[in-house]
Design an enzyme around this catalytic site. Structure first.
Site, mmCIF file in Angstrom:
data_model
loop_
_atom_site.group_PDB
_atom_site.id
_atom_site.type_symbol
_atom_site.label_atom_id
_atom_site.label_comp_id
_atom_site.label_asym_id
_atom_site.label_seq_id
_atom_site.Cartn_x
_atom_site.Cartn_y
_atom_site.Cartn_z
ATOM 1 N N GLY A 187 -11.862 49.096 10.535
ATOM 2 C CA GLY A 187 -11.036 47.896 10.581
ATOM 3 C C GLY A 187 -11.333 46.931 9.447
ATOM 4 O O GLY A 187 -12.265 47.112 8.652
ATOM 5 N N HIS A 188 -10.529 45.866 9.375
ATOM 6 C CA HIS A 188 -10.638 44.917 8.271
ATOM 7 C C HIS A 188 -11.983 44.190 8.292
ATOM 8 O O HIS A 188 -12.516 43.849 9.339
ATOM 9 C CB HIS A 188 -9.482 43.922 8.252
ATOM 10 C CG HIS A 188 -9.273 43.147 9.509
ATOM 11 N ND1 HIS A 188 -8.199 42.340 9.703
ATOM 12 C CD2 HIS A 188 -10.003 43.038 10.650
ATOM 13 C CE1 HIS A 188 -8.272 41.766 10.882
ATOM 14 N NE2 HIS A 188 -9.358 42.178 11.474
ATOM 15 N N ASN A 189 -12.509 44.025 7.077
ATOM 16 C CA ASN A 189 -13.763 43.305 6.834
ATOM 17 C C ASN A 189 -14.994 43.978 7.436
ATOM 18 O O ASN A 189 -16.050 43.357 7.553
ATOM 19 C CB ASN A 189 -13.679 41.855 7.323
ATOM 20 C CG ASN A 189 -12.622 41.068 6.587
ATOM 21 O OD1 ASN A 189 -11.557 40.792 7.130
ATOM 22 N ND2 ASN A 189 -12.874 40.726 5.343
#
Length: 256
Positions: A187-189
């Site tokens: 997922g993001h980050n």
């Protein structure tokens, strides 16, 4: 004791029972891997750009680059020396692919994704899709723009149909030497530390931080905004809902 092999690679404890020639090593599997690398040699792709590829004039292709059929490379993308790109792959604007990396067929590398040297990206992988970010307005989902990037280090391998999302603001980061199996969701980050190995069907929710030299078993799930220490092993099908602060082996479903 009943082997018909001409030579066997094995540990000192097992060598006593071996009736044939033996290469004795403290880590037989590692020695086997080194031997196999010497014996199994694939032909490097021929340099050049296939006539059906679409390469923007502002893209930068270094010497020795091999571009397969129906590849699309957008403006200001940069491919360094010896990169090979399989058929049907898309490389977005301002993406960077480091020297001697191998990108298989039908890979999507979105805008501004940065990949280090000697990477291997298998077919169907998507690097740099939007992260899953939405704000709820009285029952209606409002998209949060995903303006960060993806940074991938040297010597990283990414399995088939794995997805690594771009960050919402900062970047999603995969450090040097990370090995990711097929069908993994990052997922993001998310930040994955160097030399960590991740088995198939594992999912990392946004903004989780994974330490160095970890091993994550297949079908595991890591909740968002957690921190996993260095040298942690998580066995298969473990759900992690709290940060792990100390090295060790963790197993549960879910791990609380």
């Amino acid at each position: 004791a009943n082997t018909g092999a001409t030579v066997v690679v094995l540990s000192p404890d097992d060598s006593k029972a071996c009736p044939t020639a033996a290469l004795v090593a403290s880590n037989p599997y590692l020695v086997f891997a080194r031997i196999a690398q010497m014996l199994v040699v694939s032909e490097p792709p021929l340099p050049g750009v296939h006539e059906t590829a679409v390469v923007d004039p502002l893209a930068e292709l270094a010497d020795g680059v091999s571009i397969g059929p129906h590849v699309v490379i957008e403006a200001h993308a940069r491919l360094e020396r010896g990169v090979s790109v399989g058929a049907g792959t898309f490389i977005g604007s301002h993406a960077v692919i480091g020297a001697d990396s191998r990108i298989a067929a039908n890979v999507t590398i979105a805008t501004a994704v940065v990949i280090g040297a000697r990477a291997i990206v298998h077919s169907g992988a998507v690097l740099g899709a939007d992260g899953f970010g939405f704000a709820n307005d009285r029952g209606t989902w409002i998209k949060v723009p995903q303006s960060g990037g993806v940074r991938i280090g040297d010597d990283v391998e990414i399995g088939a149909n794995t997805c690594i999302d771009r960050g919402a603001l900062g970047d999603t980061v995969i450090e040097d030497g990370v090995k990711i199996d097929n069908l993994v969701q990052v997922g993001h980050n998310v930040h994955i530390g160097a030399q960590t190995a991740v088995a198939g069907l594992t999912a990392f929710a946004g903004s989780s931080t994974i330490g160095r030299r970890c091993m994550i078993g297949g079908s595991s799930a890591i909740a968002g905004h957690l921190t996993i220490a260095d040298n942690v092993t998580i066995t298969g099908m473990t759900g992690v809902s709290r940060s792990i602060r100390e090295a060790g082996v963790y197993s549960a479903s879910p791990l609380m």
